[in-house]
Design an enzyme around this catalytic site. Structure first.
Site, PDB file in Angstrom:
ATOM      1  N   PRO A 151       0.788  -1.232   0.000  1.00 47.82           N
ATOM      2  CA  PRO A 151       0.000   0.000   0.000  1.00 47.82           C
ATOM      3  C   PRO A 151       0.824   1.288   0.000  1.00 47.82           C
ATOM      4  CG  PRO A 151      -0.153  -1.115   2.124  1.00 47.82           C
ATOM      5  CD  PRO A 151       0.511  -2.064   1.175  1.00 47.82           C
ATOM      6  N   ASN A 152       0.344   2.214  -0.806  1.00 45.62           N
ATOM      7  CA  ASN A 152       0.869   3.578  -0.927  1.00 45.62           C
ATOM      8  C   ASN A 152       2.169   3.690  -1.715  1.00 45.62           C
ATOM      9  OD1 ASN A 152      -1.233   4.934   0.580  1.00 45.62           O
ATOM     10  ND2 ASN A 152      -0.392   3.896   2.367  1.00 45.62           N
ATOM     11  N   ARG A 201       5.228  12.673  -2.051  1.00 46.21           N
ATOM     12  CA  ARG A 201       5.604  13.307  -0.784  1.00 46.21           C
ATOM     13  C   ARG A 201       6.764  12.523  -0.156  1.00 46.21           C
ATOM     14  NH1 ARG A 201       2.151  12.820   3.110  1.00 46.21           N
ATOM     15  NH2 ARG A 201       3.187  14.373   4.362  1.00 46.21           N
ATOM     16  N   TYR A 219      11.801   8.418   0.893  1.00 46.09           N
ATOM     17  CA  TYR A 219      11.595   7.395  -0.136  1.00 46.09           C
ATOM     18  C   TYR A 219      12.193   7.748  -1.499  1.00 46.09           C
ATOM     19  CZ  TYR A 219       8.257   5.764   3.345  1.00 46.09           C
ATOM     20  OH  TYR A 219       7.684   5.323   4.506  1.00 46.09           O
ATOM     21  N   ASN A 255       7.837  -5.875  -1.070  1.00 44.20           N
ATOM     22  CA  ASN A 255       7.871  -4.736  -0.160  1.00 44.20           C
ATOM     23  C   ASN A 255       6.431  -4.597   0.342  1.00 44.20           C
ATOM     24  OD1 ASN A 255       7.872  -2.362   1.217  1.00 44.20           O
ATOM     25  ND2 ASN A 255       9.039  -1.213  -0.314  1.00 44.20           N
ATOM     26  N   ALA A 302       3.301  -0.761   4.695  1.00 43.71           N
ATOM     27  CA  ALA A 302       2.826  -0.708   6.091  1.00 43.71           C
ATOM     28  C   ALA A 302       2.398  -2.075   6.620  1.00 43.71           C
ATOM     29  CB  ALA A 302       1.676   0.281   6.197  1.00 43.71           C
ATOM     30  N   HIS A 323       4.440  -4.350   9.186  1.00 45.81           N
ATOM     31  CA  HIS A 323       4.436  -4.222  10.649  1.00 45.81           C
ATOM     32  C   HIS A 323       3.137  -4.715  11.289  1.00 45.81           C
ATOM     33  CE1 HIS A 323       7.720  -1.758   9.299  1.00 45.81           C
ATOM     34  NE2 HIS A 323       6.886  -0.921   8.694  1.00 45.81           N
ATOM     35  N   GLU A 354      12.548  -9.884   1.181  1.00 40.09           N
ATOM     36  CA  GLU A 354      11.804  -8.694   1.632  1.00 40.09           C
ATOM     37  C   GLU A 354      12.659  -7.453   1.366  1.00 40.09           C
ATOM     38  OE1 GLU A 354      11.321  -8.757   5.862  1.00 40.09           O
ATOM     39  OE2 GLU A 354      10.092  -6.935   5.922  1.00 40.09           O
ATOM     40  N   HIS A 368      12.788  -3.023   1.636  1.00 38.87           N
ATOM     41  CA  HIS A 368      12.247  -1.720   2.042  1.00 38.87           C
ATOM     42  C   HIS A 368      13.132  -0.628   1.474  1.00 38.87           C
ATOM     43  CE1 HIS A 368       9.390  -3.595   4.659  1.00 38.87           C
ATOM     44  NE2 HIS A 368      10.365  -4.390   5.057  1.00 38.87           N
ATOM     45  N   LEU A 369      12.510   0.401   0.926  1.00 42.89           N
ATOM     46  CA  LEU A 369      13.270   1.534   0.387  1.00 42.89           C
ATOM     47  C   LEU A 369      14.053   2.231   1.492  1.00 42.89           C
ATOM     48  CD1 LEU A 369      10.379   2.949  -1.821  1.00 42.89           C
ATOM     49  CD2 LEU A 369      12.515   1.961  -2.711  1.00 42.89           C
ATOM     50  N   SER A 370      13.390   2.435   2.611  1.00 42.44           N
ATOM     51  CA  SER A 370      14.009   3.153   3.738  1.00 42.44           C
ATOM     52  C   SER A 370      14.605   2.145   4.719  1.00 42.44           C
ATOM     53  CB  SER A 370      12.963   4.012   4.443  1.00 42.44           C
ATOM     54  OG  SER A 370      11.960   3.189   5.035  1.00 42.44           O
ATOM     55  N   ARG A 409      14.072   4.233  11.964  1.00 47.15           N
ATOM     56  CA  ARG A 409      12.925   5.153  11.942  1.00 47.15           C
ATOM     57  C   ARG A 409      12.109   4.984  13.237  1.00 47.15           C
ATOM     58  NH1 ARG A 409       9.892   4.737   6.404  1.00 47.15           N
ATOM     59  NH2 ARG A 409       8.911   6.599   7.281  1.00 47.15           N
ATOM     60  N   ARG A 427       8.157   0.706  13.291  1.00 42.53           N
ATOM     61  CA  ARG A 427       8.602   0.155  12.002  1.00 42.53           C
ATOM     62  C   ARG A 427       9.705  -0.883  12.184  1.00 42.53           C
ATOM     63  NH1 ARG A 427       6.126   3.503   8.079  1.00 42.53           N
ATOM     64  NH2 ARG A 427       5.850   5.610   8.867  1.00 42.53           N
TER      65      ARG A 427
HETATM   66  O1  CA2 Z   1      10.718   1.767   3.333  1.00 43.37           O
HETATM   67  C1  CA2 Z   1       9.823   1.119   2.783  1.00 43.37           C
HETATM   68  O2  CA2 Z   1       9.911   0.649   1.658  1.00 43.37           O
HETATM   69  C2  CA2 Z   1       8.479   0.927   3.503  1.00 43.37           C
HETATM   70  O3  CA2 Z   1       8.033  -0.406   3.255  1.00 43.37           O
HETATM   71  C3  CA2 Z   1       7.542   1.957   2.912  1.00 43.37           C
HETATM   72  C4  CA2 Z   1       6.179   2.037   3.593  1.00 43.37           C
HETATM   73  C5  CA2 Z   1       6.326   2.118   5.113  1.00 43.37           C
HETATM   74  O4  CA2 Z   1       5.046   2.025   5.734  1.00 43.37           O
HETATM   75  C6  CA2 Z   1       7.244   1.026   5.679  1.00 43.37           C
HETATM   76  O5  CA2 Z   1       7.374   1.206   7.076  1.00 43.37           O
HETATM   77  C7  CA2 Z   1       8.609   1.074   5.019  1.00 43.37           C
HETATM   78  C8  CA2 Z   1       5.411   3.260   3.038  1.00 43.37           C
HETATM   79  C9  CA2 Z   1       5.078   3.127   1.561  1.00 43.37           C
HETATM   80  C10 CA2 Z   1       4.910   4.412   0.799  1.00 43.37           C
HETATM   81  O6  CA2 Z   1       4.565   5.531   1.582  1.00 43.37           O
HETATM   82  C11 CA2 Z   1       4.509   6.783   1.007  1.00 43.37           C
HETATM   83  C12 CA2 Z   1       4.401   7.850   1.880  1.00 43.37           C
HETATM   84  C13 CA2 Z   1       4.360   9.145   1.377  1.00 43.37           C
HETATM   85  C14 CA2 Z   1       4.412   9.365   0.018  1.00 43.37           C
HETATM   86  C15 CA2 Z   1       4.525   8.306  -0.852  1.00 43.37           C
HETATM   87  C16 CA2 Z   1       4.571   7.006  -0.351  1.00 43.37           C
END
Ligand code: CA2
Length: 142
Positions: A9-10, A17, A22, A73, A76, A79, A97, A99-101, A106, A110
């Site tokens: 998701p997302n 943003r 990211y 990946n 969210a 977790h 698995e 993760h970008l970050s 963090r 997370r």
């Molecule tokens: O670091 C990662 O790849 C994460 O899986 C990214 C997730 C986050 O919930 C994980 O803890 C770590 C978030 C995905 C994208 O979130 C966005 C937030 C703002 C703008 C665009 C994407």
């Protein structure tokens, strides 16, 4: 080797943003990067993105007997999702698995990943490059 790459998701909102966390590139750029990395490695890759936990469970189940490896990946759901963990355990497909970050540097919430309990490796904090490393890992370990 056939690999299914799942983004949660997302991630489809990348680049809109939080570029400091990211990166500034969008989701289409990520998908292009994964496709070109897979082509260089000789991997037959299929991409899937969903914002819905049940759809991710469904695609993992449907990977059984079809794919040799999974790169995921879970975003969210990393977790929170015992359902995705159980699906990965049920199919038993070698999973990397990504993760970008760097989820370990963090917020506290997370730092725990349900998915890492089924994954053979967890790669985080390398941005797009983490997906290439995950594909390389599967090439070397399947
Ligand atoms: O670091 C990662 O790849 C994460 O899986 C990214 C997730 C986050 O919930 C994980 O803890 C770590 C978030 C995905 C994208 O979130 C966005 C937030 C703002 C703008 C665009 C994407």
């Amino acid at each position: 080797m056939k690999v299914l790459v799942i983004n949660g998701p997302n991630l489809n909102m990348l680049g809109i943003r939080e570029p400091d966390i990211y990166g500034a590139q969008n989701f289409a750029s990520l998908e292009s990067f994964i496709k070109s990395s897979a082509a260089e490695l000789g991997v037959d890759v299929t991409l899937f993105q969903s914002n819905h936990e049940g759809e991710i469970v469904d695609v993992i189940q449907s990977a059984y007997g079809v794919f040799d490896g999974i790169v995921i990946n879970p975003a969210a759901y990393t977790h929170t999702s015992v359902a995705i963990l159980d699906a990965l355990k049920a199919v038993g497909i070698p999973t990397a698995e990504v993760h970008l970050s760097d989820i370990n540097s963090r917020e506290e919430f997370r730092r725990f990943s349900y998915i890492s309990l089924a994954a053979k490796t967890t790669i985080c904090g390398l941005g797009f490059e983490g997906y290439r490393k995950a594909l390389e890992f599967l090439c070397e370990n399947i």
